[in-house]
Design a protein around this motif. Structure first.
Motif, PDB file in Angstrom:
ATOM      1  N   LYS A   1       1.290   9.453  -9.087  1.00  0.00           N
ATOM      2  CA  LYS A   1       1.564   9.981 -10.423  1.00  0.00           C
ATOM      3  C   LYS A   1       2.906   9.511 -10.975  1.00  0.00           C
ATOM      4  CE  LYS A   1      -1.362  14.006  -9.589  1.00  0.00           C
ATOM      5  NZ  LYS A   1      -1.462  15.471  -9.487  1.00  0.00           N
ATOM      6  N   ASN A   2       3.530   8.537 -10.324  1.00  0.00           N
ATOM      7  CA  ASN A   2       4.758   7.920 -10.819  1.00  0.00           C
ATOM      8  C   ASN A   2       5.886   8.927 -11.046  1.00  0.00           C
ATOM      9  OD1 ASN A   2       3.310   5.547 -10.892  1.00  0.00           O
ATOM     10  ND2 ASN A   2       2.851   5.667 -13.067  1.00  0.00           N
ATOM     11  N   VAL A   3       5.955   9.962 -10.196  1.00  0.00           N
ATOM     12  CA  VAL A   3       6.938  11.003 -10.465  1.00  0.00           C
ATOM     13  C   VAL A   3       8.315  10.688  -9.902  1.00  0.00           C
ATOM     14  CG1 VAL A   3       5.224  12.830 -10.617  1.00  0.00           C
ATOM     15  CG2 VAL A   3       6.205  12.275  -8.392  1.00  0.00           C
ATOM     16  N   ILE A   4       8.443   9.665  -9.045  1.00  0.00           N
ATOM     17  CA  ILE A   4       9.737   9.437  -8.405  1.00  0.00           C
ATOM     18  C   ILE A   4      10.593   8.409  -9.128  1.00  0.00           C
ATOM     19  CG2 ILE A   4       8.777  10.045  -6.165  1.00  0.00           C
ATOM     20  CD1 ILE A   4       8.940   7.057  -5.436  1.00  0.00           C
ATOM     21  N   ALA A   5      10.001   7.650 -10.047  1.00  0.00           N
ATOM     22  CA  ALA A   5      10.737   6.538 -10.644  1.00  0.00           C
ATOM     23  C   ALA A   5      11.989   7.000 -11.384  1.00  0.00           C
ATOM     24  CB  ALA A   5       9.835   5.747 -11.583  1.00  0.00           C
ATOM     25  N   THR A   6      11.905   8.080 -12.151  1.00  0.00           N
ATOM     26  CA  THR A   6      13.075   8.523 -12.910  1.00  0.00           C
ATOM     27  C   THR A   6      14.203   8.944 -11.978  1.00  0.00           C
ATOM     28  OG1 THR A   6      12.043  10.712 -13.101  1.00  0.00           O
ATOM     29  CG2 THR A   6      11.805   9.212 -14.962  1.00  0.00           C
ATOM     30  N   PHE A   7      13.871   9.604 -10.881  1.00  0.00           N
ATOM     31  CA  PHE A   7      14.899  10.033  -9.932  1.00  0.00           C
ATOM     32  C   PHE A   7      15.572   8.822  -9.295  1.00  0.00           C
ATOM     33  CE2 PHE A   7      15.802  11.698  -5.487  1.00  0.00           C
ATOM     34  CZ  PHE A   7      16.993  12.300  -5.849  1.00  0.00           C
ATOM     35  N   ALA A   8      14.781   7.849  -8.846  1.00  0.00           N
ATOM     36  CA  ALA A   8      15.345   6.636  -8.254  1.00  0.00           C
ATOM     37  C   ALA A   8      16.255   5.927  -9.253  1.00  0.00           C
ATOM     38  CB  ALA A   8      14.225   5.716  -7.794  1.00  0.00           C
TER      39      ALA A   8
ATOM     40  N   ARG B   1       4.662  -3.416  -9.321  1.00  0.00           N
ATOM     41  CA  ARG B   1       4.250  -3.152 -10.699  1.00  0.00           C
ATOM     42  C   ARG B   1       5.439  -2.961 -11.636  1.00  0.00           C
ATOM     43  NH1 ARG B   1       0.892   2.259 -12.577  1.00  0.00           N
ATOM     44  NH2 ARG B   1       0.738   1.760 -14.813  1.00  0.00           N
ATOM     45  N   PHE B   2       6.486  -2.267 -11.172  1.00  0.00           N
ATOM     46  CA  PHE B   2       7.554  -1.878 -12.080  1.00  0.00           C
ATOM     47  C   PHE B   2       8.812  -2.740 -11.990  1.00  0.00           C
ATOM     48  CE2 PHE B   2       5.222   2.230 -11.684  1.00  0.00           C
ATOM     49  CZ  PHE B   2       4.881   2.359 -13.022  1.00  0.00           C
ATOM     50  N   ALA B   3       9.123  -3.316 -10.836  1.00  0.00           N
ATOM     51  CA  ALA B   3      10.371  -4.064 -10.673  1.00  0.00           C
ATOM     52  C   ALA B   3      10.261  -5.469 -11.259  1.00  0.00           C
ATOM     53  CB  ALA B   3      10.742  -4.139  -9.200  1.00  0.00           C
ATOM     54  N   ASP B   4      11.399  -6.019 -11.687  1.00  0.00           N
ATOM     55  CA  ASP B   4      11.443  -7.384 -12.205  1.00  0.00           C
ATOM     56  C   ASP B   4      11.015  -8.396 -11.147  1.00  0.00           C
ATOM     57  OD1 ASP B   4      12.240  -6.815 -14.765  1.00  0.00           O
ATOM     58  OD2 ASP B   4      14.279  -7.598 -14.553  1.00  0.00           O
ATOM     59  N   CYS B   5      11.526  -8.195  -9.937  1.00  0.00           N
ATOM     60  CA  CYS B   5      11.369  -9.211  -8.904  1.00  0.00           C
ATOM     61  C   CYS B   5      11.266  -8.519  -7.547  1.00  0.00           C
ATOM     62  CB  CYS B   5      12.573 -10.151  -8.946  1.00  0.00           C
ATOM     63  SG  CYS B   5      12.500 -11.495  -7.772  1.00  0.00           S
ATOM     64  N   VAL B   6      10.323  -8.963  -6.728  1.00  0.00           N
ATOM     65  CA  VAL B   6      10.130  -8.397  -5.396  1.00  0.00           C
ATOM     66  C   VAL B   6       9.943  -9.541  -4.406  1.00  0.00           C
ATOM     67  CG1 VAL B   6       8.662  -6.949  -3.936  1.00  0.00           C
ATOM     68  CG2 VAL B   6       9.074  -6.294  -6.314  1.00  0.00           C
ATOM     69  N   TYR B   7      10.633  -9.448  -3.278  1.00  0.00           N
ATOM     70  CA  TYR B   7      10.453 -10.415  -2.183  1.00  0.00           C
ATOM     71  C   TYR B   7      10.024  -9.656  -0.926  1.00  0.00           C
ATOM     72  CZ  TYR B   7      13.431 -13.387  -5.123  1.00  0.00           C
ATOM     73  OH  TYR B   7      13.974 -14.104  -6.162  1.00  0.00           O
ATOM     74  N   PRO B   8       9.001 -10.129  -0.243  1.00  0.00           N
ATOM     75  CA  PRO B   8       8.067 -11.189  -0.618  1.00  0.00           C
ATOM     76  C   PRO B   8       7.069 -10.653  -1.640  1.00  0.00           C
ATOM     77  CG  PRO B   8       7.332 -10.186   1.420  1.00  0.00           C
ATOM     78  CD  PRO B   8       8.634  -9.504   1.060  1.00  0.00           C
TER      79      PRO B   8
ATOM     80  N   ARG C   1      14.724  -2.236 -17.739  1.00  0.00           N
ATOM     81  CA  ARG C   1      13.355  -2.714 -17.941  1.00  0.00           C
ATOM     82  C   ARG C   1      12.375  -1.943 -17.064  1.00  0.00           C
ATOM     83  NH1 ARG C   1      16.308  -7.475 -18.529  1.00  0.00           N
ATOM     84  NH2 ARG C   1      16.183  -7.994 -16.314  1.00  0.00           N
ATOM     85  N   LEU C   2      12.785  -1.650 -15.830  1.00  0.00           N
ATOM     86  CA  LEU C   2      11.944  -0.842 -14.943  1.00  0.00           C
ATOM     87  C   LEU C   2      11.662   0.514 -15.580  1.00  0.00           C
ATOM     88  CD1 LEU C   2      12.422  -0.536 -11.092  1.00  0.00           C
ATOM     89  CD2 LEU C   2      11.881   1.454 -12.472  1.00  0.00           C
ATOM     90  N   GLY C   3      12.735   1.125 -16.133  1.00  0.00           N
ATOM     91  CA  GLY C   3      12.551   2.412 -16.791  1.00  0.00           C
ATOM     92  C   GLY C   3      11.608   2.324 -17.977  1.00  0.00           C
ATOM     93  N   GLY C   4      11.704   1.222 -18.739  1.00  0.00           N
ATOM     94  CA  GLY C   4      10.805   1.045 -19.878  1.00  0.00           C
ATOM     95  C   GLY C   4       9.355   0.902 -19.444  1.00  0.00           C
ATOM     96  N   ARG C   5       9.115   0.131 -18.386  1.00  0.00           N
ATOM     97  CA  ARG C   5       7.744  -0.013 -17.880  1.00  0.00           C
ATOM     98  C   ARG C   5       7.204   1.327 -17.400  1.00  0.00           C
ATOM     99  NH1 ARG C   5      10.292  -4.541 -14.917  1.00  0.00           N
ATOM    100  NH2 ARG C   5      10.117  -6.373 -16.274  1.00  0.00           N
ATOM    101  N   PHE C   6       8.051   2.076 -16.734  1.00  0.00           N
ATOM    102  CA  PHE C   6       7.628   3.386 -16.254  1.00  0.00           C
ATOM    103  C   PHE C   6       7.280   4.303 -17.424  1.00  0.00           C
ATOM    104  CE2 PHE C   6       9.007   7.778 -15.390  1.00  0.00           C
ATOM    105  CZ  PHE C   6       8.031   8.121 -14.475  1.00  0.00           C
ATOM    106  N   ALA C   7       8.135   4.300 -18.452  1.00  0.00           N
ATOM    107  CA  ALA C   7       7.875   5.159 -19.619  1.00  0.00           C
ATOM    108  C   ALA C   7       6.554   4.789 -20.293  1.00  0.00           C
ATOM    109  CB  ALA C   7       9.043   5.057 -20.598  1.00  0.00           C
ATOM    110  N   ARG C   8       6.307   3.495 -20.426  1.00  0.00           N
ATOM    111  CA  ARG C   8       5.041   3.073 -21.044  1.00  0.00           C
ATOM    112  C   ARG C   8       3.850   3.494 -20.195  1.00  0.00           C
ATOM    113  NH1 ARG C   8       8.321  -1.380 -22.255  1.00  0.00           N
ATOM    114  NH2 ARG C   8       7.564  -2.581 -20.469  1.00  0.00           N
TER     115      ARG C   8
END
Length: 252
Positions: free
Chosen positions: A96-103, A136-143, A231-238
């Motif tokens: 439910k994407n509830v942790i993104a704002t806290f992080a 899904r939400f971050a600009d860049c992820v490795y790997p 940008r992560l916050g914007g993706r989460f909000a959308r």
């Protein structure tokens, strides 16, 4: 309903009390970790900052928790900030994407105090849902599916951090798979769901970390710039708005 606690403002005994309070929930979600290890690893962290958020249902029972840490590490003679976290939700409360704002709050608060210091998220992810959300939400992820082999500097940083945090490799043939020791409890139906998932991120995670059900984690790094966090916050909000509109349409 949620409660946020600054763990660094508490005594060792107070943090241990919280660990005991949440260990029942943790054991419902994960296998492989006893109370002492849970307390030591999650609540007695040597991080520069540690904050806890507890999520409860309408009756006040805890259904999830997230402990966010910010560590400081020296890489190539320069200090870097490293965000890590421990998170657990019951099956009914997941996704439910509830942790993104806290992080975001924890990371941005530190970033504003140290604007020029490089910052990264480091995970040893033990479930495809965690990797899929980050991808899904971050600009860049490795790997990642697009870059399964990290660039040399990123690979060097990953190895430096894995040594710093004592993350033991499972198999020399899979250098980014590390022993975590706890695994997510899943029903057979949930396992079938993930193994049949069509998302490229989920498929990539399962290919790179086939032993996740045994408590093996995929070493994962994501650079966190100020712009990237926004940008992560914007993706989460959308995503939240889209979910709300979908639910409203379904009720109409």
């Amino acid at each position: 309903m949620q409660t946020t606690i600054d763990l660094k403002q508490l005594s060792t005994a107070e943090r241990s009390r919280l660990a005991r309070e949440l260990y029942g929930l943790h054991s419902e979600i994960f296998a492989g970790v006893d109370l002492d290890a849970f307390d030591r690893y999650v609540f007695q962290s040597q991080a520069r900052e540690s904050a806890l958020r507890v999520y409860r249902d309408a009756a006040g029972r805890p259904v999830g928790y997230f402990v966010a840490h910010v560590y400081e590490h020296v890489f190539r003679g320069r200090p870097v900030a490293v965000c890590r976290g421990e998170v657990g939700f019951t099956s009914a409360a997941r996704g439910k994407n509830v942790i993104a704002t806290f992080a975001l709050e924890v990371a941005l608060r530190y970033k504003l105090r140290h604007p020029t210091r490089p910052m990264y998220y480091l995970g040893t992810l033990i479930h495809p849902s965690s990797y899929a959300q980050l991808h899904r939400f971050a600009d860049c992820v490795y790997p990642s599916p697009d870059e399964p082999t990290p660039p040399p500097e990123v690979a060097e940083l990953l190895m430096s951090l894995s040594e710093h945090f004592g993350l033991r490799a499972v198999d020399p043939a899979r250098p980014l798979v590390r022993e975590v020791g706890w695994s997510t409890r899943e029903t057979a139906e949930e396992q079938r769901h993930w193994h049949g998932h069509r998302s490229p991120a989920v498929r990539f995670f399962l290919r790179e970390n086939p032993g996740y059900e045994r408590g093996e984690g995929l070493l994962t790094l994501s650079p966190l710039t100020a712009g990237g966090l926004l940008r992560l916050g914007g993706r989460f909000a959308r995503s939240k708005v889209s979910r709300w509109l979908g639910a409203r349409a379904a009720r109409s």
